[in-house]
Design an enzyme around this catalytic site. Structure first.
Site, PDB file in Angstrom:
ATOM      1  N   HIS A  55       0.763  -1.261   0.218  1.00 19.16           N
ATOM      2  CA  HIS A  55       0.015  -0.116  -0.242  1.00 19.16           C
ATOM      3  C   HIS A  55       0.782   1.238   0.027  1.00 19.16           C
ATOM      4  CE1 HIS A  55      -3.768   2.408   0.316  1.00 19.16           C
ATOM      5  NE2 HIS A  55      -3.374   2.754   1.615  1.00 19.16           N
ATOM      6  N   ARG A 209     -17.283   5.385   2.204  1.00 16.04           N
ATOM      7  CA  ARG A 209     -17.344   6.707   2.435  1.00 16.04           C
ATOM      8  C   ARG A 209     -17.278   7.336   0.876  1.00 16.04           C
ATOM      9  NH1 ARG A 209     -12.459   7.002   4.975  1.00 16.04           N
ATOM     10  NH2 ARG A 209     -11.316   8.726   3.754  1.00 16.04           N
ATOM     11  N   HIS A 231      -9.770   0.768   1.265  1.00 17.41           N
ATOM     12  CA  HIS A 231      -9.388   1.388   2.838  1.00 17.41           C
ATOM     13  C   HIS A 231     -10.774   1.510   3.521  1.00 17.41           C
ATOM     14  CE1 HIS A 231      -6.765   4.810   0.797  1.00 17.41           C
ATOM     15  NE2 HIS A 231      -6.163   4.002   1.809  1.00 17.41           N
ATOM     16  N   HIS A 268      -5.539  -1.064   6.880  1.00 14.09           N
ATOM     17  CA  HIS A 268      -5.923  -0.974   7.784  1.00 14.09           C
ATOM     18  C   HIS A 268      -6.301  -1.522   8.671  1.00 14.09           C
ATOM     19  CE1 HIS A 268      -3.351   2.497   6.209  1.00 14.09           C
ATOM     20  NE2 HIS A 268      -4.806   3.526   5.998  1.00 14.09           N
ATOM     21  N   ASP A 319       2.059   2.877   2.531  1.00 13.06           N
ATOM     22  CA  ASP A 319       1.639   4.056   2.965  1.00 13.06           C
ATOM     23  C   ASP A 319       1.737   5.715   2.611  1.00 13.06           C
ATOM     24  OD1 ASP A 319      -1.327   5.519   3.104  1.00 13.06           O
ATOM     25  OD2 ASP A 319      -2.085   4.708   5.795  1.00 13.06           O
TER      26      ASP A 319
END
Length: 446
Positions: A55, A209, A231, A268, A319
């Protein structure tokens, strides 16, 4: 043909001493153990497969260390994101290539041999799509070609600013797609990857989201054999918003509403509860852990010990690229567990953490796990056995001393598909890469 001789090497069945490894082209042709070095052998320290970095947001390397000053009463992921968005609005395709080249070179120097690039800056700076939808992705491909790193490209689908289909903000204008334009982006990305050795393509719904349920179902069908990264449950605010929207926590909603399986990487999953951990483990999905970034952003600590006890699979990633260091990712993963549980050696040993991160990362990036065995790709790293942290190491101490005791990077050499790209700890193109990166920073800060 290249002949490498190692004081010790990590083979598929464990560490062996006095190892000769012969490569031809991109492959390992033979492996001998218990042999003395001969004329023509390139003498090395300790050899082992490299780690996958599952990632990365490469462009964020350009803001590393620049957000480490408190910005108000509450400074958290969301305030950091405001600064990150400003960088995302400024970079050009040429900037992205230069920034990514430095990030990828540093990954190779630290022991990462393949990267999963979670790529979401797609459009021009005013939000207008480029004539080639993969214009920005092509910059990442060029950076991978320059450095030699393996690339699994994960173009991101981003459509909304929050749960329930909330309209995106102006700061997100470079990210936004609908399902049809995203399908075109995937096709263009596939063309951009043509010619890049052992490249892979997957899909990446950004987060629950940013994607509606209907769109998520459609996206998962676009590449039925490719990896899917998302995510999930990174922030407590995200968990609270998901509960308000759906009545379920993010991981629970995902597991109940999508056919999550071994193709999936849940990035995560920091705030997963016990039942959610069990569901992820049973699905065969990989959890993508990024301990340095998760610590830097104040995300929290993933319950790795509980997840591993359920035979859960994990890999590691860099990340935000605030600090690119494979060994430190593993160190912080274990140290986080120790701090939370007030125990030592929670995940058993550096050898087991390393093996799990290699296997989980390879699965998540849809690539074979690197192995020092005949017929495998010649992807490997060497550690400097004369570094003080590794002096007089027995084989069962090597990884523990590298991960927990090295004061500086001890990766000495890196080979990708038989080509040596790092010598003496430095990428062969480092000077030119740094020069281009310096020019980009000067322009961005002008």
């Amino acid at each position: 043909m290249t002949r490498l001789w190692f004081r010790a090497a990590l083979l598929p069945d464990g560490w062996s001493e006095r190892v000769r490894l012969v490569t031809e082209g991109a492959e390992i042709r033979s492996v001998q153990t218990g042999v003395a070095p001969e004329a023509g052998d390139e003498i090395q320290g300790f050899g082992l497969p490299g780690l996958p970095n599952l990632h990365s947001h490469a462009f964020q390397r350009a803001m590393a260390g620049r957000s480490e000053r408190r910005g108000g009463e509450r400074d958290n992921f969301w305030s950091w994101r405001t600064q990150m968005y400003a960088l995302a609005q400024a970079i050009t395709p040429a900037d992205l290539e230069a920034i990514a080249a430095l990030a990828y070179a540093e990954m190779l120097e630290s022991g990462f041999l393949r990267v999963g690039e979670f790529h979401y800056v797609h459009h021009d700076r005013d939000g207008t799509p480029f004539a080639d939808p993969a214009e920005m992705a092509a910059s990442l491909v060029a950076a991978a070609a320059t450095t030699g790193i393996g690339l699994t490209l994960l173009p991101v689908y981003y459509a909304h600013a929050g749960f329930g289909g909330l309209a995106p903000s102006p700061a997100q204008r470079r990210f936004i797609h609908d399902p049809d334009s995203y399908a075109r982006l995937l096709e263009a990305s596939e063309r951009a990857l043509t010619g890049l050795e052992d490249a892979r393509l997957g899909i990446a719904p950004h987060s629950l989201r940013a994607v509606t349920p209907d769109a998520l179902t459609r996206l998962a069908q676009l590449r039925p054999d490719g990896p899917i990264h998302i995510h999930v449950a990174e922030q407590t605010g995200e968990v609270e918003d998901c509960l308000t929207w759906s009545g379920l926590r993010p991981v629970a909603w995902l597991m109940q509403n999508q056919p999550v399986d071994a193709r999936w990487c849940l990035v995560h999953a920091t705030h997963a509860e016990p039942g959610e951990l069990a569901a992820i483990a049973a699905s065969g999905a990989v959890v993508g852990l990024c301990p340095i970034t998760e610590a830097n952003l104040g995300d929290g600590v993933f319950p790795a010990a509980e997840f591993v006890a359920l035979n859960g699979r994990f890999g590691i990633g860099s990340d935000s690229n605030v600090l690119i260091d494979a060994a430190q990712e593993l160190r912080l993963l274990e140290y986080g567990q120790r701090l939370v549980r007030r125990e030592r050696n929670v995940l058993s040993s550096a050898d087991q953490i390393y093996a799990a991160a290699c296997a989980g990362g390879a699965q998540a990036l849809a690539a074979p796990a690197d192995a020092l065995s005949p017929g495998a790709a010649a992807n490997l790293i060497s550690l400097d056995a004369d570094d003080p942290s590794l002096l007089r190491s027995t084989p069962d101490e090597i990884l523990g001393r590298w991960v927990f005791a090295a004061r500086r990077p001890v990766v000495d050499g890196v080979w990708r598909r038989g080509r040596k790209v790092v010598s003496g700890g430095r990428h062969h193109a480092r000077d030119a890469i740094v020069a281009r990166y310096r020019d980009v920073l000067e322009r961005l800060r002008a």
